[in-house]
Write a protein that holds these residues in place. Structure first.
Motif, PDB file in Angstrom:
ATOM      1  N   UNK A 154       0.837  -1.208   0.000  1.00 26.88           N
ATOM      2  CA  UNK A 154       0.000   0.000   0.000  1.00 26.88           C
ATOM      3  C   UNK A 154       0.872   1.259   0.000  1.00 26.88           C
ATOM      4  N   UNK A 155       0.559   2.184  -0.904  1.00 28.89           N
ATOM      5  CA  UNK A 155       1.320   3.430  -1.003  1.00 28.89           C
ATOM      6  C   UNK A 155       0.358   4.611  -1.007  1.00 28.89           C
ATOM      7  N   UNK A 156       0.904   5.789  -0.727  1.00 29.37           N
ATOM      8  CA  UNK A 156       0.117   7.014  -0.739  1.00 29.37           C
ATOM      9  C   UNK A 156      -0.071   7.506  -2.176  1.00 29.37           C
ATOM     10  N   UNK A 186      -5.991   9.019 -10.583  1.00 29.83           N
ATOM     11  CA  UNK A 186      -5.996   8.022  -9.515  1.00 29.83           C
ATOM     12  C   UNK A 186      -7.385   7.735  -8.957  1.00 29.83           C
ATOM     13  N   UNK A 187      -8.341   8.556  -9.257  1.00 24.71           N
ATOM     14  CA  UNK A 187      -9.691   8.368  -8.712  1.00 24.71           C
ATOM     15  C   UNK A 187     -10.219   6.979  -9.064  1.00 24.71           C
ATOM     16  N   UNK A 188     -10.686   6.260  -8.037  1.00 23.26           N
ATOM     17  CA  UNK A 188     -11.242   4.932  -8.237  1.00 23.26           C
ATOM     18  C   UNK A 188     -10.236   3.803  -8.193  1.00 23.26           C
ATOM     19  N   UNK A 189      -8.946   4.122  -8.049  1.00 19.61           N
ATOM     20  CA  UNK A 189      -7.919   3.086  -8.031  1.00 19.61           C
ATOM     21  C   UNK A 189      -7.538   2.652  -6.615  1.00 19.61           C
ATOM     22  N   UNK A 190      -8.194   3.203  -5.606  1.00 14.34           N
ATOM     23  CA  UNK A 190      -7.928   2.771  -4.235  1.00 14.34           C
ATOM     24  C   UNK A 190      -8.515   1.375  -4.012  1.00 14.34           C
ATOM     25  N   UNK A 191      -7.877   0.613  -3.093  1.00 16.16           N
ATOM     26  CA  UNK A 191      -8.311  -0.739  -2.779  1.00 16.16           C
ATOM     27  C   UNK A 191      -8.570  -0.877  -1.285  1.00 16.16           C
ATOM     28  N   UNK A 192      -9.160  -1.992  -0.909  1.00 20.10           N
ATOM     29  CA  UNK A 192      -9.367  -2.277   0.509  1.00 20.10           C
ATOM     30  C   UNK A 192      -8.024  -2.595   1.156  1.00 20.10           C
ATOM     31  N   UNK A 193      -7.680  -1.847   2.199  1.00 25.23           N
ATOM     32  CA  UNK A 193      -6.418  -2.042   2.911  1.00 25.23           C
ATOM     33  C   UNK A 193      -6.715  -2.147   4.403  1.00 25.23           C
ATOM     34  N   UNK A 198      -4.930   2.506   6.108  1.00 34.76           N
ATOM     35  CA  UNK A 198      -5.931   3.522   5.778  1.00 34.76           C
ATOM     36  C   UNK A 198      -5.678   4.810   6.558  1.00 34.76           C
ATOM     37  N   UNK A 199      -5.292   4.672   7.824  1.00 30.61           N
ATOM     38  CA  UNK A 199      -5.006   5.849   8.647  1.00 30.61           C
ATOM     39  C   UNK A 199      -3.808   6.620   8.109  1.00 30.61           C
ATOM     40  N   UNK A 200      -2.861   5.905   7.499  1.00 30.14           N
ATOM     41  CA  UNK A 200      -1.674   6.551   6.935  1.00 30.14           C
ATOM     42  C   UNK A 200      -1.918   7.087   5.534  1.00 30.14           C
ATOM     43  N   UNK A 201      -3.115   6.870   5.002  1.00 31.32           N
ATOM     44  CA  UNK A 201      -3.419   7.333   3.656  1.00 31.32           C
ATOM     45  C   UNK A 201      -2.808   6.486   2.565  1.00 31.32           C
ATOM     46  N   UNK A 202      -2.438   5.255   2.898  1.00 30.45           N
ATOM     47  CA  UNK A 202      -1.827   4.347   1.925  1.00 30.45           C
ATOM     48  C   UNK A 202      -2.933   3.450   1.358  1.00 30.45           C
ATOM     49  N   UNK A 203      -3.597   3.936   0.337  1.00 27.68           N
ATOM     50  CA  UNK A 203      -4.810   3.306  -0.180  1.00 27.68           C
ATOM     51  C   UNK A 203      -4.619   2.628  -1.531  1.00 27.68           C
ATOM     52  N   UNK A 204      -3.435   2.784  -2.129  1.00 27.34           N
ATOM     53  CA  UNK A 204      -3.210   2.292  -3.486  1.00 27.34           C
ATOM     54  C   UNK A 204      -2.198   1.154  -3.442  1.00 27.34           C
ATOM     55  N   UNK A 205      -2.515   0.058  -4.107  1.00 27.09           N
ATOM     56  CA  UNK A 205      -1.684  -1.131  -4.050  1.00 27.09           C
ATOM     57  C   UNK A 205      -0.676  -1.126  -5.196  1.00 27.09           C
ATOM     58  N   UNK A 250       1.546  -6.813   1.504  1.00 27.09           N
ATOM     59  CA  UNK A 250       2.668  -6.830   2.449  1.00 27.09           C
ATOM     60  C   UNK A 250       2.822  -5.418   2.992  1.00 27.09           C
ATOM     61  N   UNK A 251       2.751  -5.287   4.319  1.00 25.84           N
ATOM     62  CA  UNK A 251       2.757  -3.961   4.925  1.00 25.84           C
ATOM     63  C   UNK A 251       4.048  -3.646   5.665  1.00 25.84           C
ATOM     64  N   UNK A 252       5.035  -4.535   5.592  1.00 22.86           N
ATOM     65  CA  UNK A 252       6.312  -4.282   6.239  1.00 22.86           C
ATOM     66  C   UNK A 252       7.180  -3.344   5.411  1.00 22.86           C
ATOM     67  N   UNK A 253       8.396  -3.129   5.876  1.00 22.86           N
ATOM     68  CA  UNK A 253       9.323  -2.236   5.178  1.00 22.86           C
ATOM     69  C   UNK A 253       9.705  -2.836   3.829  1.00 22.86           C
TER      70      UNK A 253
END
Length: 424
Positions: A154-156, A186-193, A198-205, A250-253
């Protein structure tokens, strides 16, 4: 055992032009990191830590040092099935050309892979920084019944344009794909995270360039198409062709070290009190070539938030937030700050040092009374006395025979000779 059904394939990378000059004489996976490792050690170590010990490394561009490092580092018991084998690009009657892309590299090596029993191919990049449990990804792949699994991060929104962005459904299967979308699209390209992402605004895979293929599908794709790249061709075509392509979050570094600034920041981040990429986690050890070097020797040096590899001789005044590589020599009253010094491949003899000093010439390492800030010093550089190198945003991008400046970071080229009193 499940690990015996997996073949790991590490792609040795192309020219790595955005990391020039670090890649002028070596491939990206061979670039030294953290003072003592090579980038290729990261994916190989991740595999070993997951007990995936049948590994191929595919190499082509500037591959001599990478081939040498892999050959000298990864040796297993003669009584085990474990191996890390190098597959250098080769011209054959069937394939008269060099590798044309990531998928073409795998295609040209399929006859080597098919001499082994495997059900799943784990395909990795050789130039990324991360610590990942591939077995967790493999279980997700098998349990979902997927044909292909793509690791995603997930990225911003501000970062999304640098990656291939994937859109998943409620079952985490990928339905659509777009390559490096502009910000205004980017509109509509966000996914379920996850809630944390989501709190960090990382909605795009973003695709991490890490894939698991079922063997049958891999063979079908390799032998029945002419696609040359996984990210641009095979994965999008599989999605539109109604294959079951799973997105494994994958949400790690994870850092795709593609530019000088990214490489510089990733190295300096290792000096943090609790770095996101933790070299001290024994459950996720990073392996590399074992060198017989003496302990580092320091005299009169103030050190703050720095990592210093073995075999160094240091008389510096201070070293702050810096990474100092193997066999580095630093002279009296020198200040090093926010800098990565890769070190040296050999020691000069006392006679060589005395000869250089008698002729007023620099010897291997960094001289006396220098100031080195915001800099990457490649291997085997000879930096004289009273040299000042101060990188920063005030410097314009430039290149000459001694150095390259990118995004304010000064990169001293491998083997560069910098005379006494030089100011940059």
């Amino acid at each position: 055992m499940l690990n015996k059904k997996v073949l790991s394939i590490i792609l040795g990378g192309g020219q790595g032009t955005r990391l020039f000059p670090l890649t002028s004489a070596r491939s990206k996976p061979a670039v030294p990191i953290a003072g003592k490792y090579r980038l290729v050690d990261i994916p190989i170590s991740n595999c070993i830590n997951c007990n995936l010990k049948r590994i191929f490394v595919l190499t082509q561009f500037n591959s001599a040092s990478l081939n040498r490092h892999v050959k000298n580092t990864y040796q297993f018991s003669l009584f085990s099935e474990a191996f890390v084998d190098i597959l250098a690009a080769e011209q054959t009657p069937e394939n008269p050309t060099w590798f044309q892309g990531t998928a073409d590299a795998v295609r040209q090596c399929m006859h080597h892979f098919n001499s082994h029993n495997y059900e799943y191919a784990l395909i990795l990049s050789g130039d990324q920084l991360y610590q990942m449990d591939f077995m967790d990804m493999l279980h997700a792949h098998i349990n979902s019944g997927a044909d292909i699994t793509v690791a995603t991060q997930p990225v911003k929104a501000k970062d999304a344009s640098a990656f291939g962005i994937l859109k998943t459904d409620e079952h985490h299967f990928i339905r659509t794909f777009t390559e490096k979308p502009p910000q205004d699209q980017l509109a509509g390209w966000d996914s379920e995270v996850s809630e944390e992402m989501e709190k960090e605004g990382r909605l795009y895979l973003a695709s991490m360039g890490i894939y698991i293929f079922n063997r049958t599908l891999l063979e079908d794709v390799m032998f029945n198409t002419n696609d040359v790249d996984f990210g641009k061709d095979i994965i999008p075509n599989a999605i539109t062709g109604n294959k079951k392509v799973l997105g494994y979050q994958y949400e790690g570094y994870w850092e795709d070290i593609g530019t000088i600034s990214a490489f510089y920041e990733a190295n300096l981040a290792l000096t943090d009190d609790i770095p996101r990429f933790n070299l001290f986690d024994k459950s996720k050890s990073i392996y590399t070539r074992g060198r017989i070097l003496p302990p580092t020797k320091m005299s009169g040096t103030f050190v703050e938030r720095s990592m210093i590899a073995e075999g160094c001789i240091i008389h510096a005044k201070s070293i702050e937030r810096s990474v100092i590589g193997i066999r580095t020599r630093i002279g009296n009253d020198t200040i090093v700050k926010n800098t990565y010094i890769m070190g040296n491949d050999r020691y000069e003899s006392i006679e060589e040092i005395e000869k250089a000093e008698s002729e007023g010439m620099p010897h291997l390492g960094i001289g006396n009374r220098c100031e080195i800030y915001n800099t990457i010093v490649d291997k085997d550089c000879m930096i004289g006395d009273d040299v000042t190198i101060k990188g920063g945003e005030h410097l314009a991008d430039t290149e000459n025979e001694m150095l390259v400046i990118r995004d304010g970071v000064v990169v001293i080229k491998k083997g560069a000779f910098i005379p006494n009193g030089t100011k940059i």
